[in-house]
Design a protein around this motif. Structure first.
Motif, PDB file in Angstrom:
ATOM      1  N   GLY A 483       0.820  -1.201   0.000  1.00  0.00           N
ATOM      2  CA  GLY A 483       0.000   0.000   0.000  1.00  0.00           C
ATOM      3  C   GLY A 483       0.861   1.262   0.000  1.00  0.00           C
ATOM      4  N   SER A 484       0.244   2.379   0.354  1.00  0.00           N
ATOM      5  CA  SER A 484       0.960   3.655   0.383  1.00  0.00           C
ATOM      6  C   SER A 484       0.314   4.567   1.408  1.00  0.00           C
ATOM      7  N   GLY A 485       1.001   5.632   1.726  1.00  0.00           N
ATOM      8  CA  GLY A 485       0.463   6.606   2.668  1.00  0.00           C
ATOM      9  C   GLY A 485       0.325   6.050   4.074  1.00  0.00           C
ATOM     10  N   LYS A 486      -0.696   6.547   4.806  1.00  0.00           N
ATOM     11  CA  LYS A 486      -0.866   6.158   6.206  1.00  0.00           C
ATOM     12  C   LYS A 486      -1.201   4.679   6.366  1.00  0.00           C
ATOM     13  N   GLY A 487      -1.782   4.073   5.352  1.00  0.00           N
ATOM     14  CA  GLY A 487      -2.167   2.677   5.458  1.00  0.00           C
ATOM     15  C   GLY A 487      -1.083   1.698   5.048  1.00  0.00           C
ATOM     16  N   GLN A 488       0.114   2.215   4.751  1.00  0.00           N
ATOM     17  CA  GLN A 488       1.193   1.332   4.292  1.00  0.00           C
ATOM     18  C   GLN A 488       1.630   0.391   5.404  1.00  0.00           C
TER      19      GLN A 488
END
Length: 934
Positions: A483-488
């Motif tokens: 994933g990417s961002g805060k949910g990585q």
């Protein structure tokens, strides 16, 4: 001086260079199957040595033997006559990487291997021959080289190794028309076109022999030259007397070469079967390996079948499409054992590690992928966690994984097996991850570096980009898994089945890229660059990075506070000059102040309507005498130093080692220059007080000192060589202040008592011309009118027309080929060189500079590669490379020994690949911190 020789001894001296070239030209090209390394000359050399070892027996056997090689550096003859051997053609591309292997082969045969800096092999042979002869020993020189025939006489004979014929005084007389004692006189007259010995124009061997026979010796001939009846010959001898005497000094061998080797070291010894078989097996000389094993009744190391990398390797279209469903997940010892057996059988494996982060010094090992060919790839999970099972986020170990330490124990023998080639994409990362677990992978191939050697400057060398360019395949993006961002999430939290597809694909893609790139090295003439400059850098840089360097965090904190105070003072001054407060870090606001409110000239608006406030723009305004842009430049420099170094460096300290561990990019710059990241230690200013104070924060450990060794004006020296500028070459050889000499040449002023400002102008031009500086750029640097600056440049080219010729030649080469090459064979692509418009000027300057900056980068790379062996016995480590500088940490009592060893390696780093027409000079310093040492 007998050095232990006596009347019962029989010394054999083998001309190693002659063996190498004879082997190279006698055999067809041959490459090592495992990695494509050229080995034809090494194979022939080994066969010749084996034949010699087998025949060196019986009543007339030698008691002592040595193989003599030319050293890598220039010799004293180049000081006598700079054009000595200037006509020698370049070494064949596939021969260069074989020279070090012939030395290794000699030692593997348990035969003394001798070479001496500043002297040729012939001088060493002459010295040892004279010492042994004077002690009453017999000497046999195994060579047919005519230059050695001057040594033949009582107690010294030659043996032609090919014809098997002895060369004594009669044979010498037959070749030269005089006895051995007058060979030098004849050679001095006749000259030698191969070695570029001038001699007397128009006089050949036959005429020279007649003249020496008539007049007795060379000095008698020259003294009585006026008596010679033939006018042309008489005039030639009279006019060229000094040139003839110089020629004699060039052809006369030095029997007083400084050698620290005695008779004991040259004693004839049988090969050590284990060492010899290990070398032959590693070289993949199967026939000779079997012969040696049979002769000594020994068992050679395993010699597995190796996947070859021949010319014409399979193209992507010829290989099956990548199918992720074929991949295997290795969950137990039985399956791992099957894969290790397959790897050992094939002798090559692509490998890739998956980790918890990008910092190799702290990242945990999550898994490891392997590939032995198309459709054959597997993933070995080792550190995956089931995050959902733990409400606190740390996860518990996922099921279906082998214990980490057990898996690594099984992998270690194969990954360290010298008969198994390990392939990686940026394999330095994987090497460091595994080295932290006690595994030192070797030998290595790196697809990133293969691409870099073939395509530097053409495109980037990341795996995904290479896969799309050369395999027409788009790998699974990492963000699809984590994933990417805060949910990585971390890779350890990825489900094993998903991780297996991603990781095993990386390994297979790496194998396929290797299959594509490896066979192209020789056809593209970049084998030497890859083998000597790229591949060996991996373990060297990995070792430096893992060692790291200590920093003084308190010193940096004090500096950061001082910078903050100074920036605050500059902010007040800038606001006063502007007549209002504004955000100095905002280019938009700064542009409005400079070009709208203050109405300064030179404002250029971009597409957004904002004015450019780049460093160039501000420097031009400051040069015109405007205070505000000058103060902004000062503020920007402090701001960058504070954020990039004094604030950031302490955050990079490894909690386990207490050191900073930078990471070097081998394939970052197309010219071969290294770049460093996390942190970047390449761009700390050295010419400012603040930059020097930052270097004070890099400190030696207790009882240690930092030592800095830095090439002096290396790019100017390379320019003098590649552009063939006699005045600059001679100045460097004489140790003259090159900038003062240039000023003297340009402005007609004496060197002694020169105005420092005049020297400064010459220095700016000397360095600026390497980068294709314009009159506008020089005017900015020297803060003088543009017309005056252009006049300086015009005068420079008038005084050194060779530089303009070099520039035109290099640009023409770039336009014709699309690339240029360094002295060492590095290929640097020149995209945009045939375009028109503003970009063409930059492409032209880059093409001119690339061979110079690239050669400098190549030289320090060669020094770094040789350094670990040179300092292995010293309590020292190589820590940093910053452009032309190497930094070491060494125990206090070993500083001088380290400087001597490291300087010797650095100053001899160009040879034997290139014989520079200028000396390399290295400055050394030492201290408790980097600033003191530099």
């Amino acid at each position: 001086m007998s050095d232990g020789f006596d009347k019962g001894h029989h010394l054999h001296l083998i001309d190693g260079s002659a063996f190498i070239f004879r082997a190279y030209h006698a055999l067809p090209p041959l490459t090592r199957r495992s990695d494509g390394l050229p080995i034809g000359a090494v194979a022939g050399f080994c066969n010749m040595l084996w034949k010699y070892v087998q025949e060196a027996k019986g009543a007339d056997a030698p008691t002592h033997v040595a193989v003599i090689f030319d050293h890598s550096s220039k010799t004293f003859r180049n000081e006598i006559y700079p054009l000595y051997k200037a006509n020698r053609p370049e070494l064949p591309e596939d021969l260069r990487p074989q020279f070090p292997l012939t030395r290794e082969a000699t030692r593997a045969f348990n035969i003394a291997c001798i070479e001496t800096e500043g002297y040729e092999a012939d001088d060493i042979i002459a010295t040892l021959s004279c010492r042994a002869r004077d002690a009453g020993a017999r000497v046999t020189i195994i060579s047919s080289d005519k230059d050695l025939m001057q040594l033949v006489g009582d107690g010294v004979e030659m043996m032609d190794p090919i014809k098997g014929k002895s060369i004594g005084p009669d044979e010498v007389r037959e070749k030269f028309g005089v006895g051995p004692e007058r060979v030098v006189d004849v050679q001095a007259l006749a000259g030698d076109s191969v070695d570029n010995v001038p001699g007397a124009p128009g006089i050949g061997i036959k005429t020279a022999a007649q003249l020496i026979g008539e007049y007795g010796d060379l000095e008698a001939l020259l003294a009585r030259a006026a008596e010679i009846k033939q006018p042309k010959r008489r005039q030639t001898l009279i006019e060229n007397a000094e040139q003839i005497r110089i020629s004699k000094r060039l052809v006369e061998l030095d029997c007083a070469t400084p050698l620290e080797v005695g008779a004991d070291a040259l004693s004839l010894r049988d090969p050590e079967p284990a060492a010899l078989l290990e070398f032959l097996t590693r070289m993949e000389f199967r026939t000779l390996t079997n012969r040696v094993a049979e002769r000594f009744d020994a068992t050679p190391p395993p010699s597995p079948e190796v996947v070859p990398a021949p010319a014409g390797a399979a193209s992507p279209a010829e290989l099956p499409t990548i199918d992720r469903s074929l991949y295997v997940t290795i969950r137990d010892e039985a399956v791992l054992a099957e894969w290790l057996a397959e790897i050992s059988e094939k002798g090559v494996v692509a490998i890739d590690t998956e980790t918890t982060g990008l910092d190799e010094m702290q990242a945990g090992l999550v898994g490891l992928s392997l590939s032995t060919g198309p459709g054959r790839a597997a993933y070995l999970p080792l550190g995956h966690v089931d995050g959902a099972a733990d409400l606190f986020g740390s996860g518990v170990r996922a099921a279906g994984q082998m214990p980490l330490e057990r898996a690594l124990a099984l992998l270690k023998p194969v990954l360290e097996d010298p008969a198994v080639l390990k392939i990686g994409q940026n394999i330095k990362y994987d090497w460091k991850i595994l080295a932290r677990h006690g595994i030192r992978m070797a030998p290595l191939d790196d697809t990133m570096l293969l691409s870099y050697a073939l395509n530097a400057g053409a495109h980037n060398h990341g795996m995904d980009e290479l896969s799309e360019l050369y395999l027409d395949h788009k790998p699974v993006p990492i963000k699809d898994l984590i994933g990417s961002g805060k949910g990585q999430i971390g890779f350890a939290e990825v489900a094993i089945d998903k991780a297996a597809e991603y990781a095993a694909e990386d390994a297979e893609v790496t194998w396929r890229l290797w299959n594509r790139f490896r066979p192209k090295l020789s056809p593209e003439r970049v084998s030497t660059a890859y083998e000597l400059l790229e591949r060996p850098m991996v373990p060297v840089l990995a070792g430096m990075e893992m060692t790291g360097i200590r920093i003084d965090a308190d010193h940096l904190k004090r500096m950061s506070n001082a910078f903050a105070q100074k920036m605050a003072g500059l902010e007040d001054e800038i606001h006063q000059l502007a007549g209002q407060p504004f955000n100095i870090g905002s280019p938009k606001q700064l542009g409005e102040i400079l070009f709208e409110k203050m109405g300064l000239s030179g404002g250029k608006q971009g597409k957004t309507g904002a004015f450019s406030t780049s460093a160039d723009v501000l420097e031009d305004l400051a040069a015109e005498g405007h205070d505000l842009p000058a103060r902004v430049l000062d503020w920007r420099q402090l701001s960058k130093l504070k954020s990039t170094y004094t604030d950031a460096l302490p955050t990079f300290v490894n909690p386990e080692t207490g050191r900073v561990h930078t990471s070097y990019s081998i394939a970052g710059a197309q010219t071969g220059r290294l770049a460093s990241t996390d942190p970047n230690l390449q761009n700390i200013p050295i010419r400012t007080e603040e930059g020097r104070r930052i270097r004070e924060a890099f400190v030696a450990g207790p009882g240690m000192r930092l030592v800095s060794l830095d090439y002096s004006q290396i790019e100017l020296r390379i320019l003098a060589h590649v552009a063939a500028i006699p005045a600059l070459q001679q100045a460097f050889r004489d140790g003259i202040d090159i900038h003062a000499m240039t000023a003297s040449q340009m402005f007609g002023v004496p060197v002694e008592g020169m105005d420092p400002m005049i020297r400064r102008r010459a220095k700016a031009i000397n360095f600026g011309v390497i980068y294709g500086i314009s009159g506008f750029g020089l005017a900015r640097n020297l803060r003088i009118p543009r017309a005056e600056a252009q006049a300086f440049i015009d005068t420079y080219f008038e005084r050194f027309p060779e530089i303009r010729a070099y520039m035109e030649r290099t640009v023409a080469e770039a336009k014709e080929n699309g690339f240029v090459r360094t002295l060492f064979g590095r290929r640097i692509n020149t995209p945009g060189i045939n375009q028109s418009g503003p970009a063409a000027g930059g492409a032209r300057r880059a093409a001119i500079n690339a061979p110079i900056q690239g050669a400098a980068a190549d030289i320090i790379r060669r020094a770094m590669i040789r350094m670990p062996a040179a300092i292995a016995d010293l309590p020292a480590n190589m820590l940093l490379q910053v452009h032309d500088e190497l930094v070491f940490e060494v125990e206090e009592g070993a500083v001088d020994a380290l400087i001597a060893a490291a300087r010797g390696v650095m100053e001899g780093a160009a040879d034997p690949a290139v014989r520079l027409d200028v000396p390399l000079v290295v400055d050394a310093g030492q201290g408790a911190n980097w600033a003191e040492a530099h």
